[in-house]
Every structure is written in structure tokens, then in C-alpha cells.
Write a protein that holds these residues in place. Structure first.
Motif, PDB file in Angstrom:
ATOM      1  N   GLY A   1       0.800  -1.213   0.000  1.00  0.00           N
ATOM      2  CA  GLY A   1       0.000   0.000   0.000  1.00  0.00           C
ATOM      3  C   GLY A   1       0.832   1.262   0.000  1.00  0.00           C
ATOM      4  O   GLY A   1       0.362   2.341   0.357  1.00  0.00           O
ATOM      5  N   GLY A   2       2.103   1.146  -0.418  1.00  0.00           N
ATOM      6  CA  GLY A   2       2.994   2.301  -0.421  1.00  0.00           C
ATOM      7  C   GLY A   2       3.496   2.684   0.957  1.00  0.00           C
ATOM      8  O   GLY A   2       4.109   3.728   1.133  1.00  0.00           O
ATOM      9  N   ALA A   3       3.226   1.839   1.969  1.00  0.00           N
ATOM     10  CA  ALA A   3       3.609   2.159   3.344  1.00  0.00           C
ATOM     11  C   ALA A   3       5.122   2.276   3.503  1.00  0.00           C
ATOM     12  O   ALA A   3       5.888   1.671   2.760  1.00  0.00           O
ATOM     13  N   SER A   4       5.536   3.085   4.482  1.00  0.00           N
ATOM     14  CA  SER A   4       6.961   3.256   4.769  1.00  0.00           C
ATOM     15  C   SER A   4       7.495   2.072   5.569  1.00  0.00           C
ATOM     16  O   SER A   4       6.779   1.491   6.389  1.00  0.00           O
ATOM     17  N   ILE A   5       8.754   1.744   5.318  1.00  0.00           N
ATOM     18  CA  ILE A   5       9.440   0.687   6.067  1.00  0.00           C
ATOM     19  C   ILE A   5      10.663   1.309   6.708  1.00  0.00           C
ATOM     20  O   ILE A   5      11.524   1.855   6.013  1.00  0.00           O
ATOM     21  N   PRO A   6      10.781   1.273   8.028  1.00  0.00           N
ATOM     22  CA  PRO A   6      11.931   1.908   8.683  1.00  0.00           C
ATOM     23  C   PRO A   6      13.235   1.194   8.358  1.00  0.00           C
ATOM     24  O   PRO A   6      13.248   0.016   7.980  1.00  0.00           O
ATOM     25  N   ALA A   7      14.326   1.900   8.516  1.00  0.00           N
ATOM     26  CA  ALA A   7      15.644   1.310   8.296  1.00  0.00           C
ATOM     27  C   ALA A   7      15.820   0.088   9.180  1.00  0.00           C
ATOM     28  O   ALA A   7      15.468   0.090  10.362  1.00  0.00           O
ATOM     29  N   ASN A   8      16.317  -1.008   8.569  1.00  0.00           N
ATOM     30  CA  ASN A   8      16.559  -2.283   9.261  1.00  0.00           C
ATOM     31  C   ASN A   8      15.276  -2.905   9.813  1.00  0.00           C
ATOM     32  O   ASN A   8      15.335  -3.783  10.669  1.00  0.00           O
ATOM     33  N   GLY A   9      14.144  -2.448   9.301  1.00  0.00           N
ATOM     34  CA  GLY A   9      12.868  -2.997   9.742  1.00  0.00           C
ATOM     35  C   GLY A   9      12.206  -3.820   8.652  1.00  0.00           C
ATOM     36  O   GLY A   9      12.776  -4.053   7.583  1.00  0.00           O
ATOM     37  N   SER A  10      11.002  -4.275   8.931  1.00  0.00           N
ATOM     38  CA  SER A  10      10.283  -5.103   7.966  1.00  0.00           C
ATOM     39  C   SER A  10       8.781  -4.906   8.119  1.00  0.00           C
ATOM     40  O   SER A  10       8.300  -4.423   9.152  1.00  0.00           O
ATOM     41  N   VAL A  11       8.059  -5.244   7.069  1.00  0.00           N
ATOM     42  CA  VAL A  11       6.602  -5.299   7.105  1.00  0.00           C
ATOM     43  C   VAL A  11       6.190  -6.625   6.481  1.00  0.00           C
ATOM     44  O   VAL A  11       7.002  -7.309   5.849  1.00  0.00           O
ATOM     45  N   ILE A  12       4.940  -6.980   6.665  1.00  0.00           N
ATOM     46  CA  ILE A  12       4.420  -8.224   6.080  1.00  0.00           C
ATOM     47  C   ILE A  12       3.346  -7.853   5.062  1.00  0.00           C
ATOM     48  O   ILE A  12       2.469  -7.028   5.349  1.00  0.00           O
ATOM     49  N   THR A  13       3.464  -8.407   3.883  1.00  0.00           N
ATOM     50  CA  THR A  13       2.464  -8.172   2.857  1.00  0.00           C
ATOM     51  C   THR A  13       2.148  -9.487   2.159  1.00  0.00           C
ATOM     52  O   THR A  13       2.925 -10.452   2.229  1.00  0.00           O
ATOM     53  N   THR A  14       0.995  -9.551   1.507  1.00  0.00           N
ATOM     54  CA  THR A  14       0.561 -10.790   0.848  1.00  0.00           C
ATOM     55  C   THR A  14       0.458 -10.581  -0.656  1.00  0.00           C
ATOM     56  O   THR A  14      -0.175  -9.640  -1.120  1.00  0.00           O
ATOM     57  N   PHE A  15       1.114 -11.450  -1.397  1.00  0.00           N
ATOM     58  CA  PHE A  15       1.051 -11.455  -2.853  1.00  0.00           C
ATOM     59  C   PHE A  15       0.054 -12.533  -3.285  1.00  0.00           C
ATOM     60  O   PHE A  15       0.028 -13.627  -2.729  1.00  0.00           O
ATOM     61  N   ARG A  16      -0.743 -12.225  -4.297  1.00  0.00           N
ATOM     62  CA  ARG A  16      -1.673 -13.209  -4.852  1.00  0.00           C
ATOM     63  C   ARG A  16      -1.275 -13.511  -6.292  1.00  0.00           C
ATOM     64  O   ARG A  16      -1.243 -12.627  -7.141  1.00  0.00           O
ATOM     65  N   PHE A  17      -0.936 -14.783  -6.540  1.00  0.00           N
ATOM     66  CA  PHE A  17      -0.631 -15.251  -7.889  1.00  0.00           C
ATOM     67  C   PHE A  17      -1.874 -15.976  -8.414  1.00  0.00           C
ATOM     68  O   PHE A  17      -2.158 -17.104  -7.993  1.00  0.00           O
ATOM     69  N   PRO A  18      -2.641 -15.359  -9.301  1.00  0.00           N
ATOM     70  CA  PRO A  18      -3.831 -16.043  -9.824  1.00  0.00           C
ATOM     71  C   PRO A  18      -3.459 -17.153 -10.797  1.00  0.00           C
ATOM     72  O   PRO A  18      -2.314 -17.252 -11.243  1.00  0.00           O
ATOM     73  N   ALA A  19      -4.421 -17.966 -11.127  1.00  0.00           N
ATOM     74  CA  ALA A  19      -4.202 -19.011 -12.121  1.00  0.00           C
ATOM     75  C   ALA A  19      -3.710 -18.357 -13.409  1.00  0.00           C
ATOM     76  O   ALA A  19      -4.203 -17.319 -13.819  1.00  0.00           O
ATOM     77  N   GLY A  20      -2.734 -18.951 -14.025  1.00  0.00           N
ATOM     78  CA  GLY A  20      -2.100 -18.346 -15.188  1.00  0.00           C
ATOM     79  C   GLY A  20      -0.748 -17.762 -14.826  1.00  0.00           C
ATOM     80  O   GLY A  20       0.120 -17.605 -15.674  1.00  0.00           O
TER      81      GLY A  20
END
Length: 309
Positions: free
Chosen positions: A268-287
């Protein structure tokens, strides 16, 4: 009335009419604008001054090129327009030529993957709309910052006051972020036991790699004819970053490639601090994924061409 008196009356009326007509003509002749033609750059304004009368209204022949209000002309885009001042007895005009001298700071650039350059519009100040003809090769943000995503070439287009400017961008192939191998699914304390063959879990947060934006799978599973990859996004750039963009994300297993797709800006364009992390989910559709392919055994992945602000 005598004949002489009638002649005298007619003569007086004729002189009066001629005097009135001459007065009107002299009045009309003194109504004029300070300019009969003018040149102005887009985004700028000029003032036309009317002398000899008050203008009842001002008009323009082309509102897209130039508008006018109380004699103040605003240049909109390149072209010509006739500005008119209408008075009771006379209409006067000025031909206005609008020019757009805008140019880009660069006509062509060469970048490596993940490298950036900022383009600027010169000679004109105004709102600029930026776009890339191929955003999978190079991405441009609203400020003209161009980032190389994958090897290839494209054009960055800047639109300002109706004029389109372009810069050719060539992205050279750079080193792809190395694949990172993982052990088969683990059953960590407090976690649900992975389903045999088609689900992967590893909730151990990976180490941050200095100088890289790393994406590491945390939980892979199939749902609704898609492969979902919940991942860590780790920032090793030494500063806060945002608008991380992923142009290619591949996941492979013991049976070969399982999924591959481009995602653009993530989190969502969110900021990630230095040496930090966020969790996001990728969706790979059929194809874009082999649905229900085995996720058991060694798993590897690569995320290609991350750009960020």
C-alpha cells in the motif's frame, strides 16, 4: 414659413447631423488597445489596456489557448487566439500567440536496475503529469523520479500545458538478487501443522541484508484457484523507504517454477523503517502459478528489480 427660413432650418439640421457623426467617428477612432498583437508563454499572464472607452465585455476566440477577464489574458496552451474588447461604438482586438518552450532536462538516460534519476521540466513552471510507456521497464513517480526496473528501453512522457515531452530510458541488466534457499516446512511451536504437500510456513523473521530490499516467504497456501504468498519485506537500505515496487517475483520448488508475476507498488505504499520489515501478501492467480503444485521439499525464490522512494 418662408422659403428662406425653410432653407436655413435644413442647413442647420444638416450641420448638426454632420457634427454629431463626426463626433462619433472621432470618439470611435480614439478607442484602442495598447497592443494589437502579443506573444506570451504558457502559464503566464499579460494585461491589455483599453483607452478611449469602457469595455462592455472581453471575449476570446479560443478559450483552450487563452482566456481573458477584465483585460487580463491567461495563456493556457500553445496556439493563437483573438482577444476582443467590445465597447458601445467600437470593437478592438489583439492577436495573442501562446508559446510553450518547455523542454526536459534530459532527452535520454541510461540506468541500472534499481537506479534512479529525476527528470525536470525546464523553461515552464506548471503542473506536469508523468507516465512511463512501459512501467515494467522503468517507473516514474509524480515528481519525475525515474527508476529502472528491468532490462529494456522505454519512454518517459511528461505532459505540461498540453505539450508532451519524452525522454528515452534504457535500463541495463544488472545483477539479480540471488535466490535464497529454505528448508522444508517446519512445525513451529504454537503453529498449525502444515498441510502435506500444498502449504508452507516459516514464521522466523529472516535477517536484514544490508544494501538490499529483500522479500522472503512466510506462509504459502492455495485458495480460490490462486497461490497466496504472505511475505516479509525487509529494508536493508539504512534509511526509511516507501513505495517499494516489485517488477518480478518468482517462487520455485522441487518440481520447478511454481509462480511468477509482477506486482508494482506493494504494501500500500507504506513506509518501512531502516533495518525494519513489514508483512504483505502477494496473490498469484491461475495463469501466473501452478495451482496446487507441491510446496514440499526445498523452496527457493527471487524478487527482481525492487524500486522505492
Amino acid at each position: 414659413m418662408s422659403k428662406n427660413r425653410r432653407r436655413m432650418t435644413a442647413l442647420v439640421m444638416t450641420v448638426f447631423a454632420l457634427t454629431l457623426l463626426l463626433s462619433v467617428q472621432v470618439f470611435a477612432a480614439t478607442v484602442k488597445l495598447n497592443k494589437t498583437k502579443a506573444s506570451v508563454n504558457v502559464g503566464k499572464k499579460i494585461r491589455l489596456e483599453l483607452t478611449g472607452a469602457e469595455a462592455e465585455k472581453w471575449t476570446t476566440s479560443n478559450k483552450a489557448v487563452a482566456t481573458v477577464k477584465n483585460g487580463v489574458v491567461t495563456a493556457k496552451k500553445a496556439g493563437t487566439a483573438t482577444i476582443k474588447a467590445v465597447t458601445e461604438n467600437k470593437t478592438v482586438s489583439c492577436k495573442v500567440t501562446v508559446k510553450n518552450p518547455a523542454v526536459l532536462s534530459k532527452k535520454k538516460v541510461s540506468l541500472g536496475i534499481n537506479q534512479s534519476v529525476t527528470l525536470k521540466v525546464k523553461k515552464v513552471t506548471g503542473k506536469t503529469v508523468w507516465r512511463s510507456k512501459n512501467s515494467s521497464v522503468a517507473y516514474v513517480n509524480s515528481e519525475g523520479k525515474v527508476t529502472g526496473l528491468k532490462a529494456g528501453s522505454t519512454y518517459i512522457i511528461a505532459a505540461v500545458y498540453g505539450k508532451k515531452l519524452k525522454c528515452k530510458v534504457t535500463v541495463k541488466k544488472g545483477a539479480q538478487m540471488p535466490d535464497t534457499s529454505m528448508m522444508p516446512p517446519w512445525n513451529h511451536s504454537g503453529e498449525e501443522t502444515p498441510k502435506a504437500g500444498n502449504e508452507y510456513k516459516n514464521y522466523n523473521t529472516p535477517a536484514v541484508n544490508y544494501g538490499q530490499v529483500t522479500i522472503a516467504p512466510r506462509h504459502l497456501y492455495y485458495k480460490n484457484n490462486s497461490l497466496y504468498a504472505e511475505c516479509y519485506v525487509l529494508n536493508g537500505m539504512g534509511r526509511t523507504i516507501s513505495n517499494v515496487s516489485v517488477s518480478d517475483f518468482q517462487i520455485s520448488g522441487s518440481t520447478g517454477k511454481i509462480a511468477q508475476a509482477a506486482f508494482g507498488v506493494i504494501c500500500g505504499g507504506a513506509s518501512i523503517p531502516a533495518n525494519g520489515s513489514v508483512i504483505t501478501t502477494f496473490r498469484f492467480p491461475a495463469g501466473y502459478a501452478r495451482i496446487n503444485a507441491s510446496l514440499s521439499g526445498a523452496l527457493s525464490w527471487s524478487n527482481y528489480c525492487n524500486s522505492f522512494n
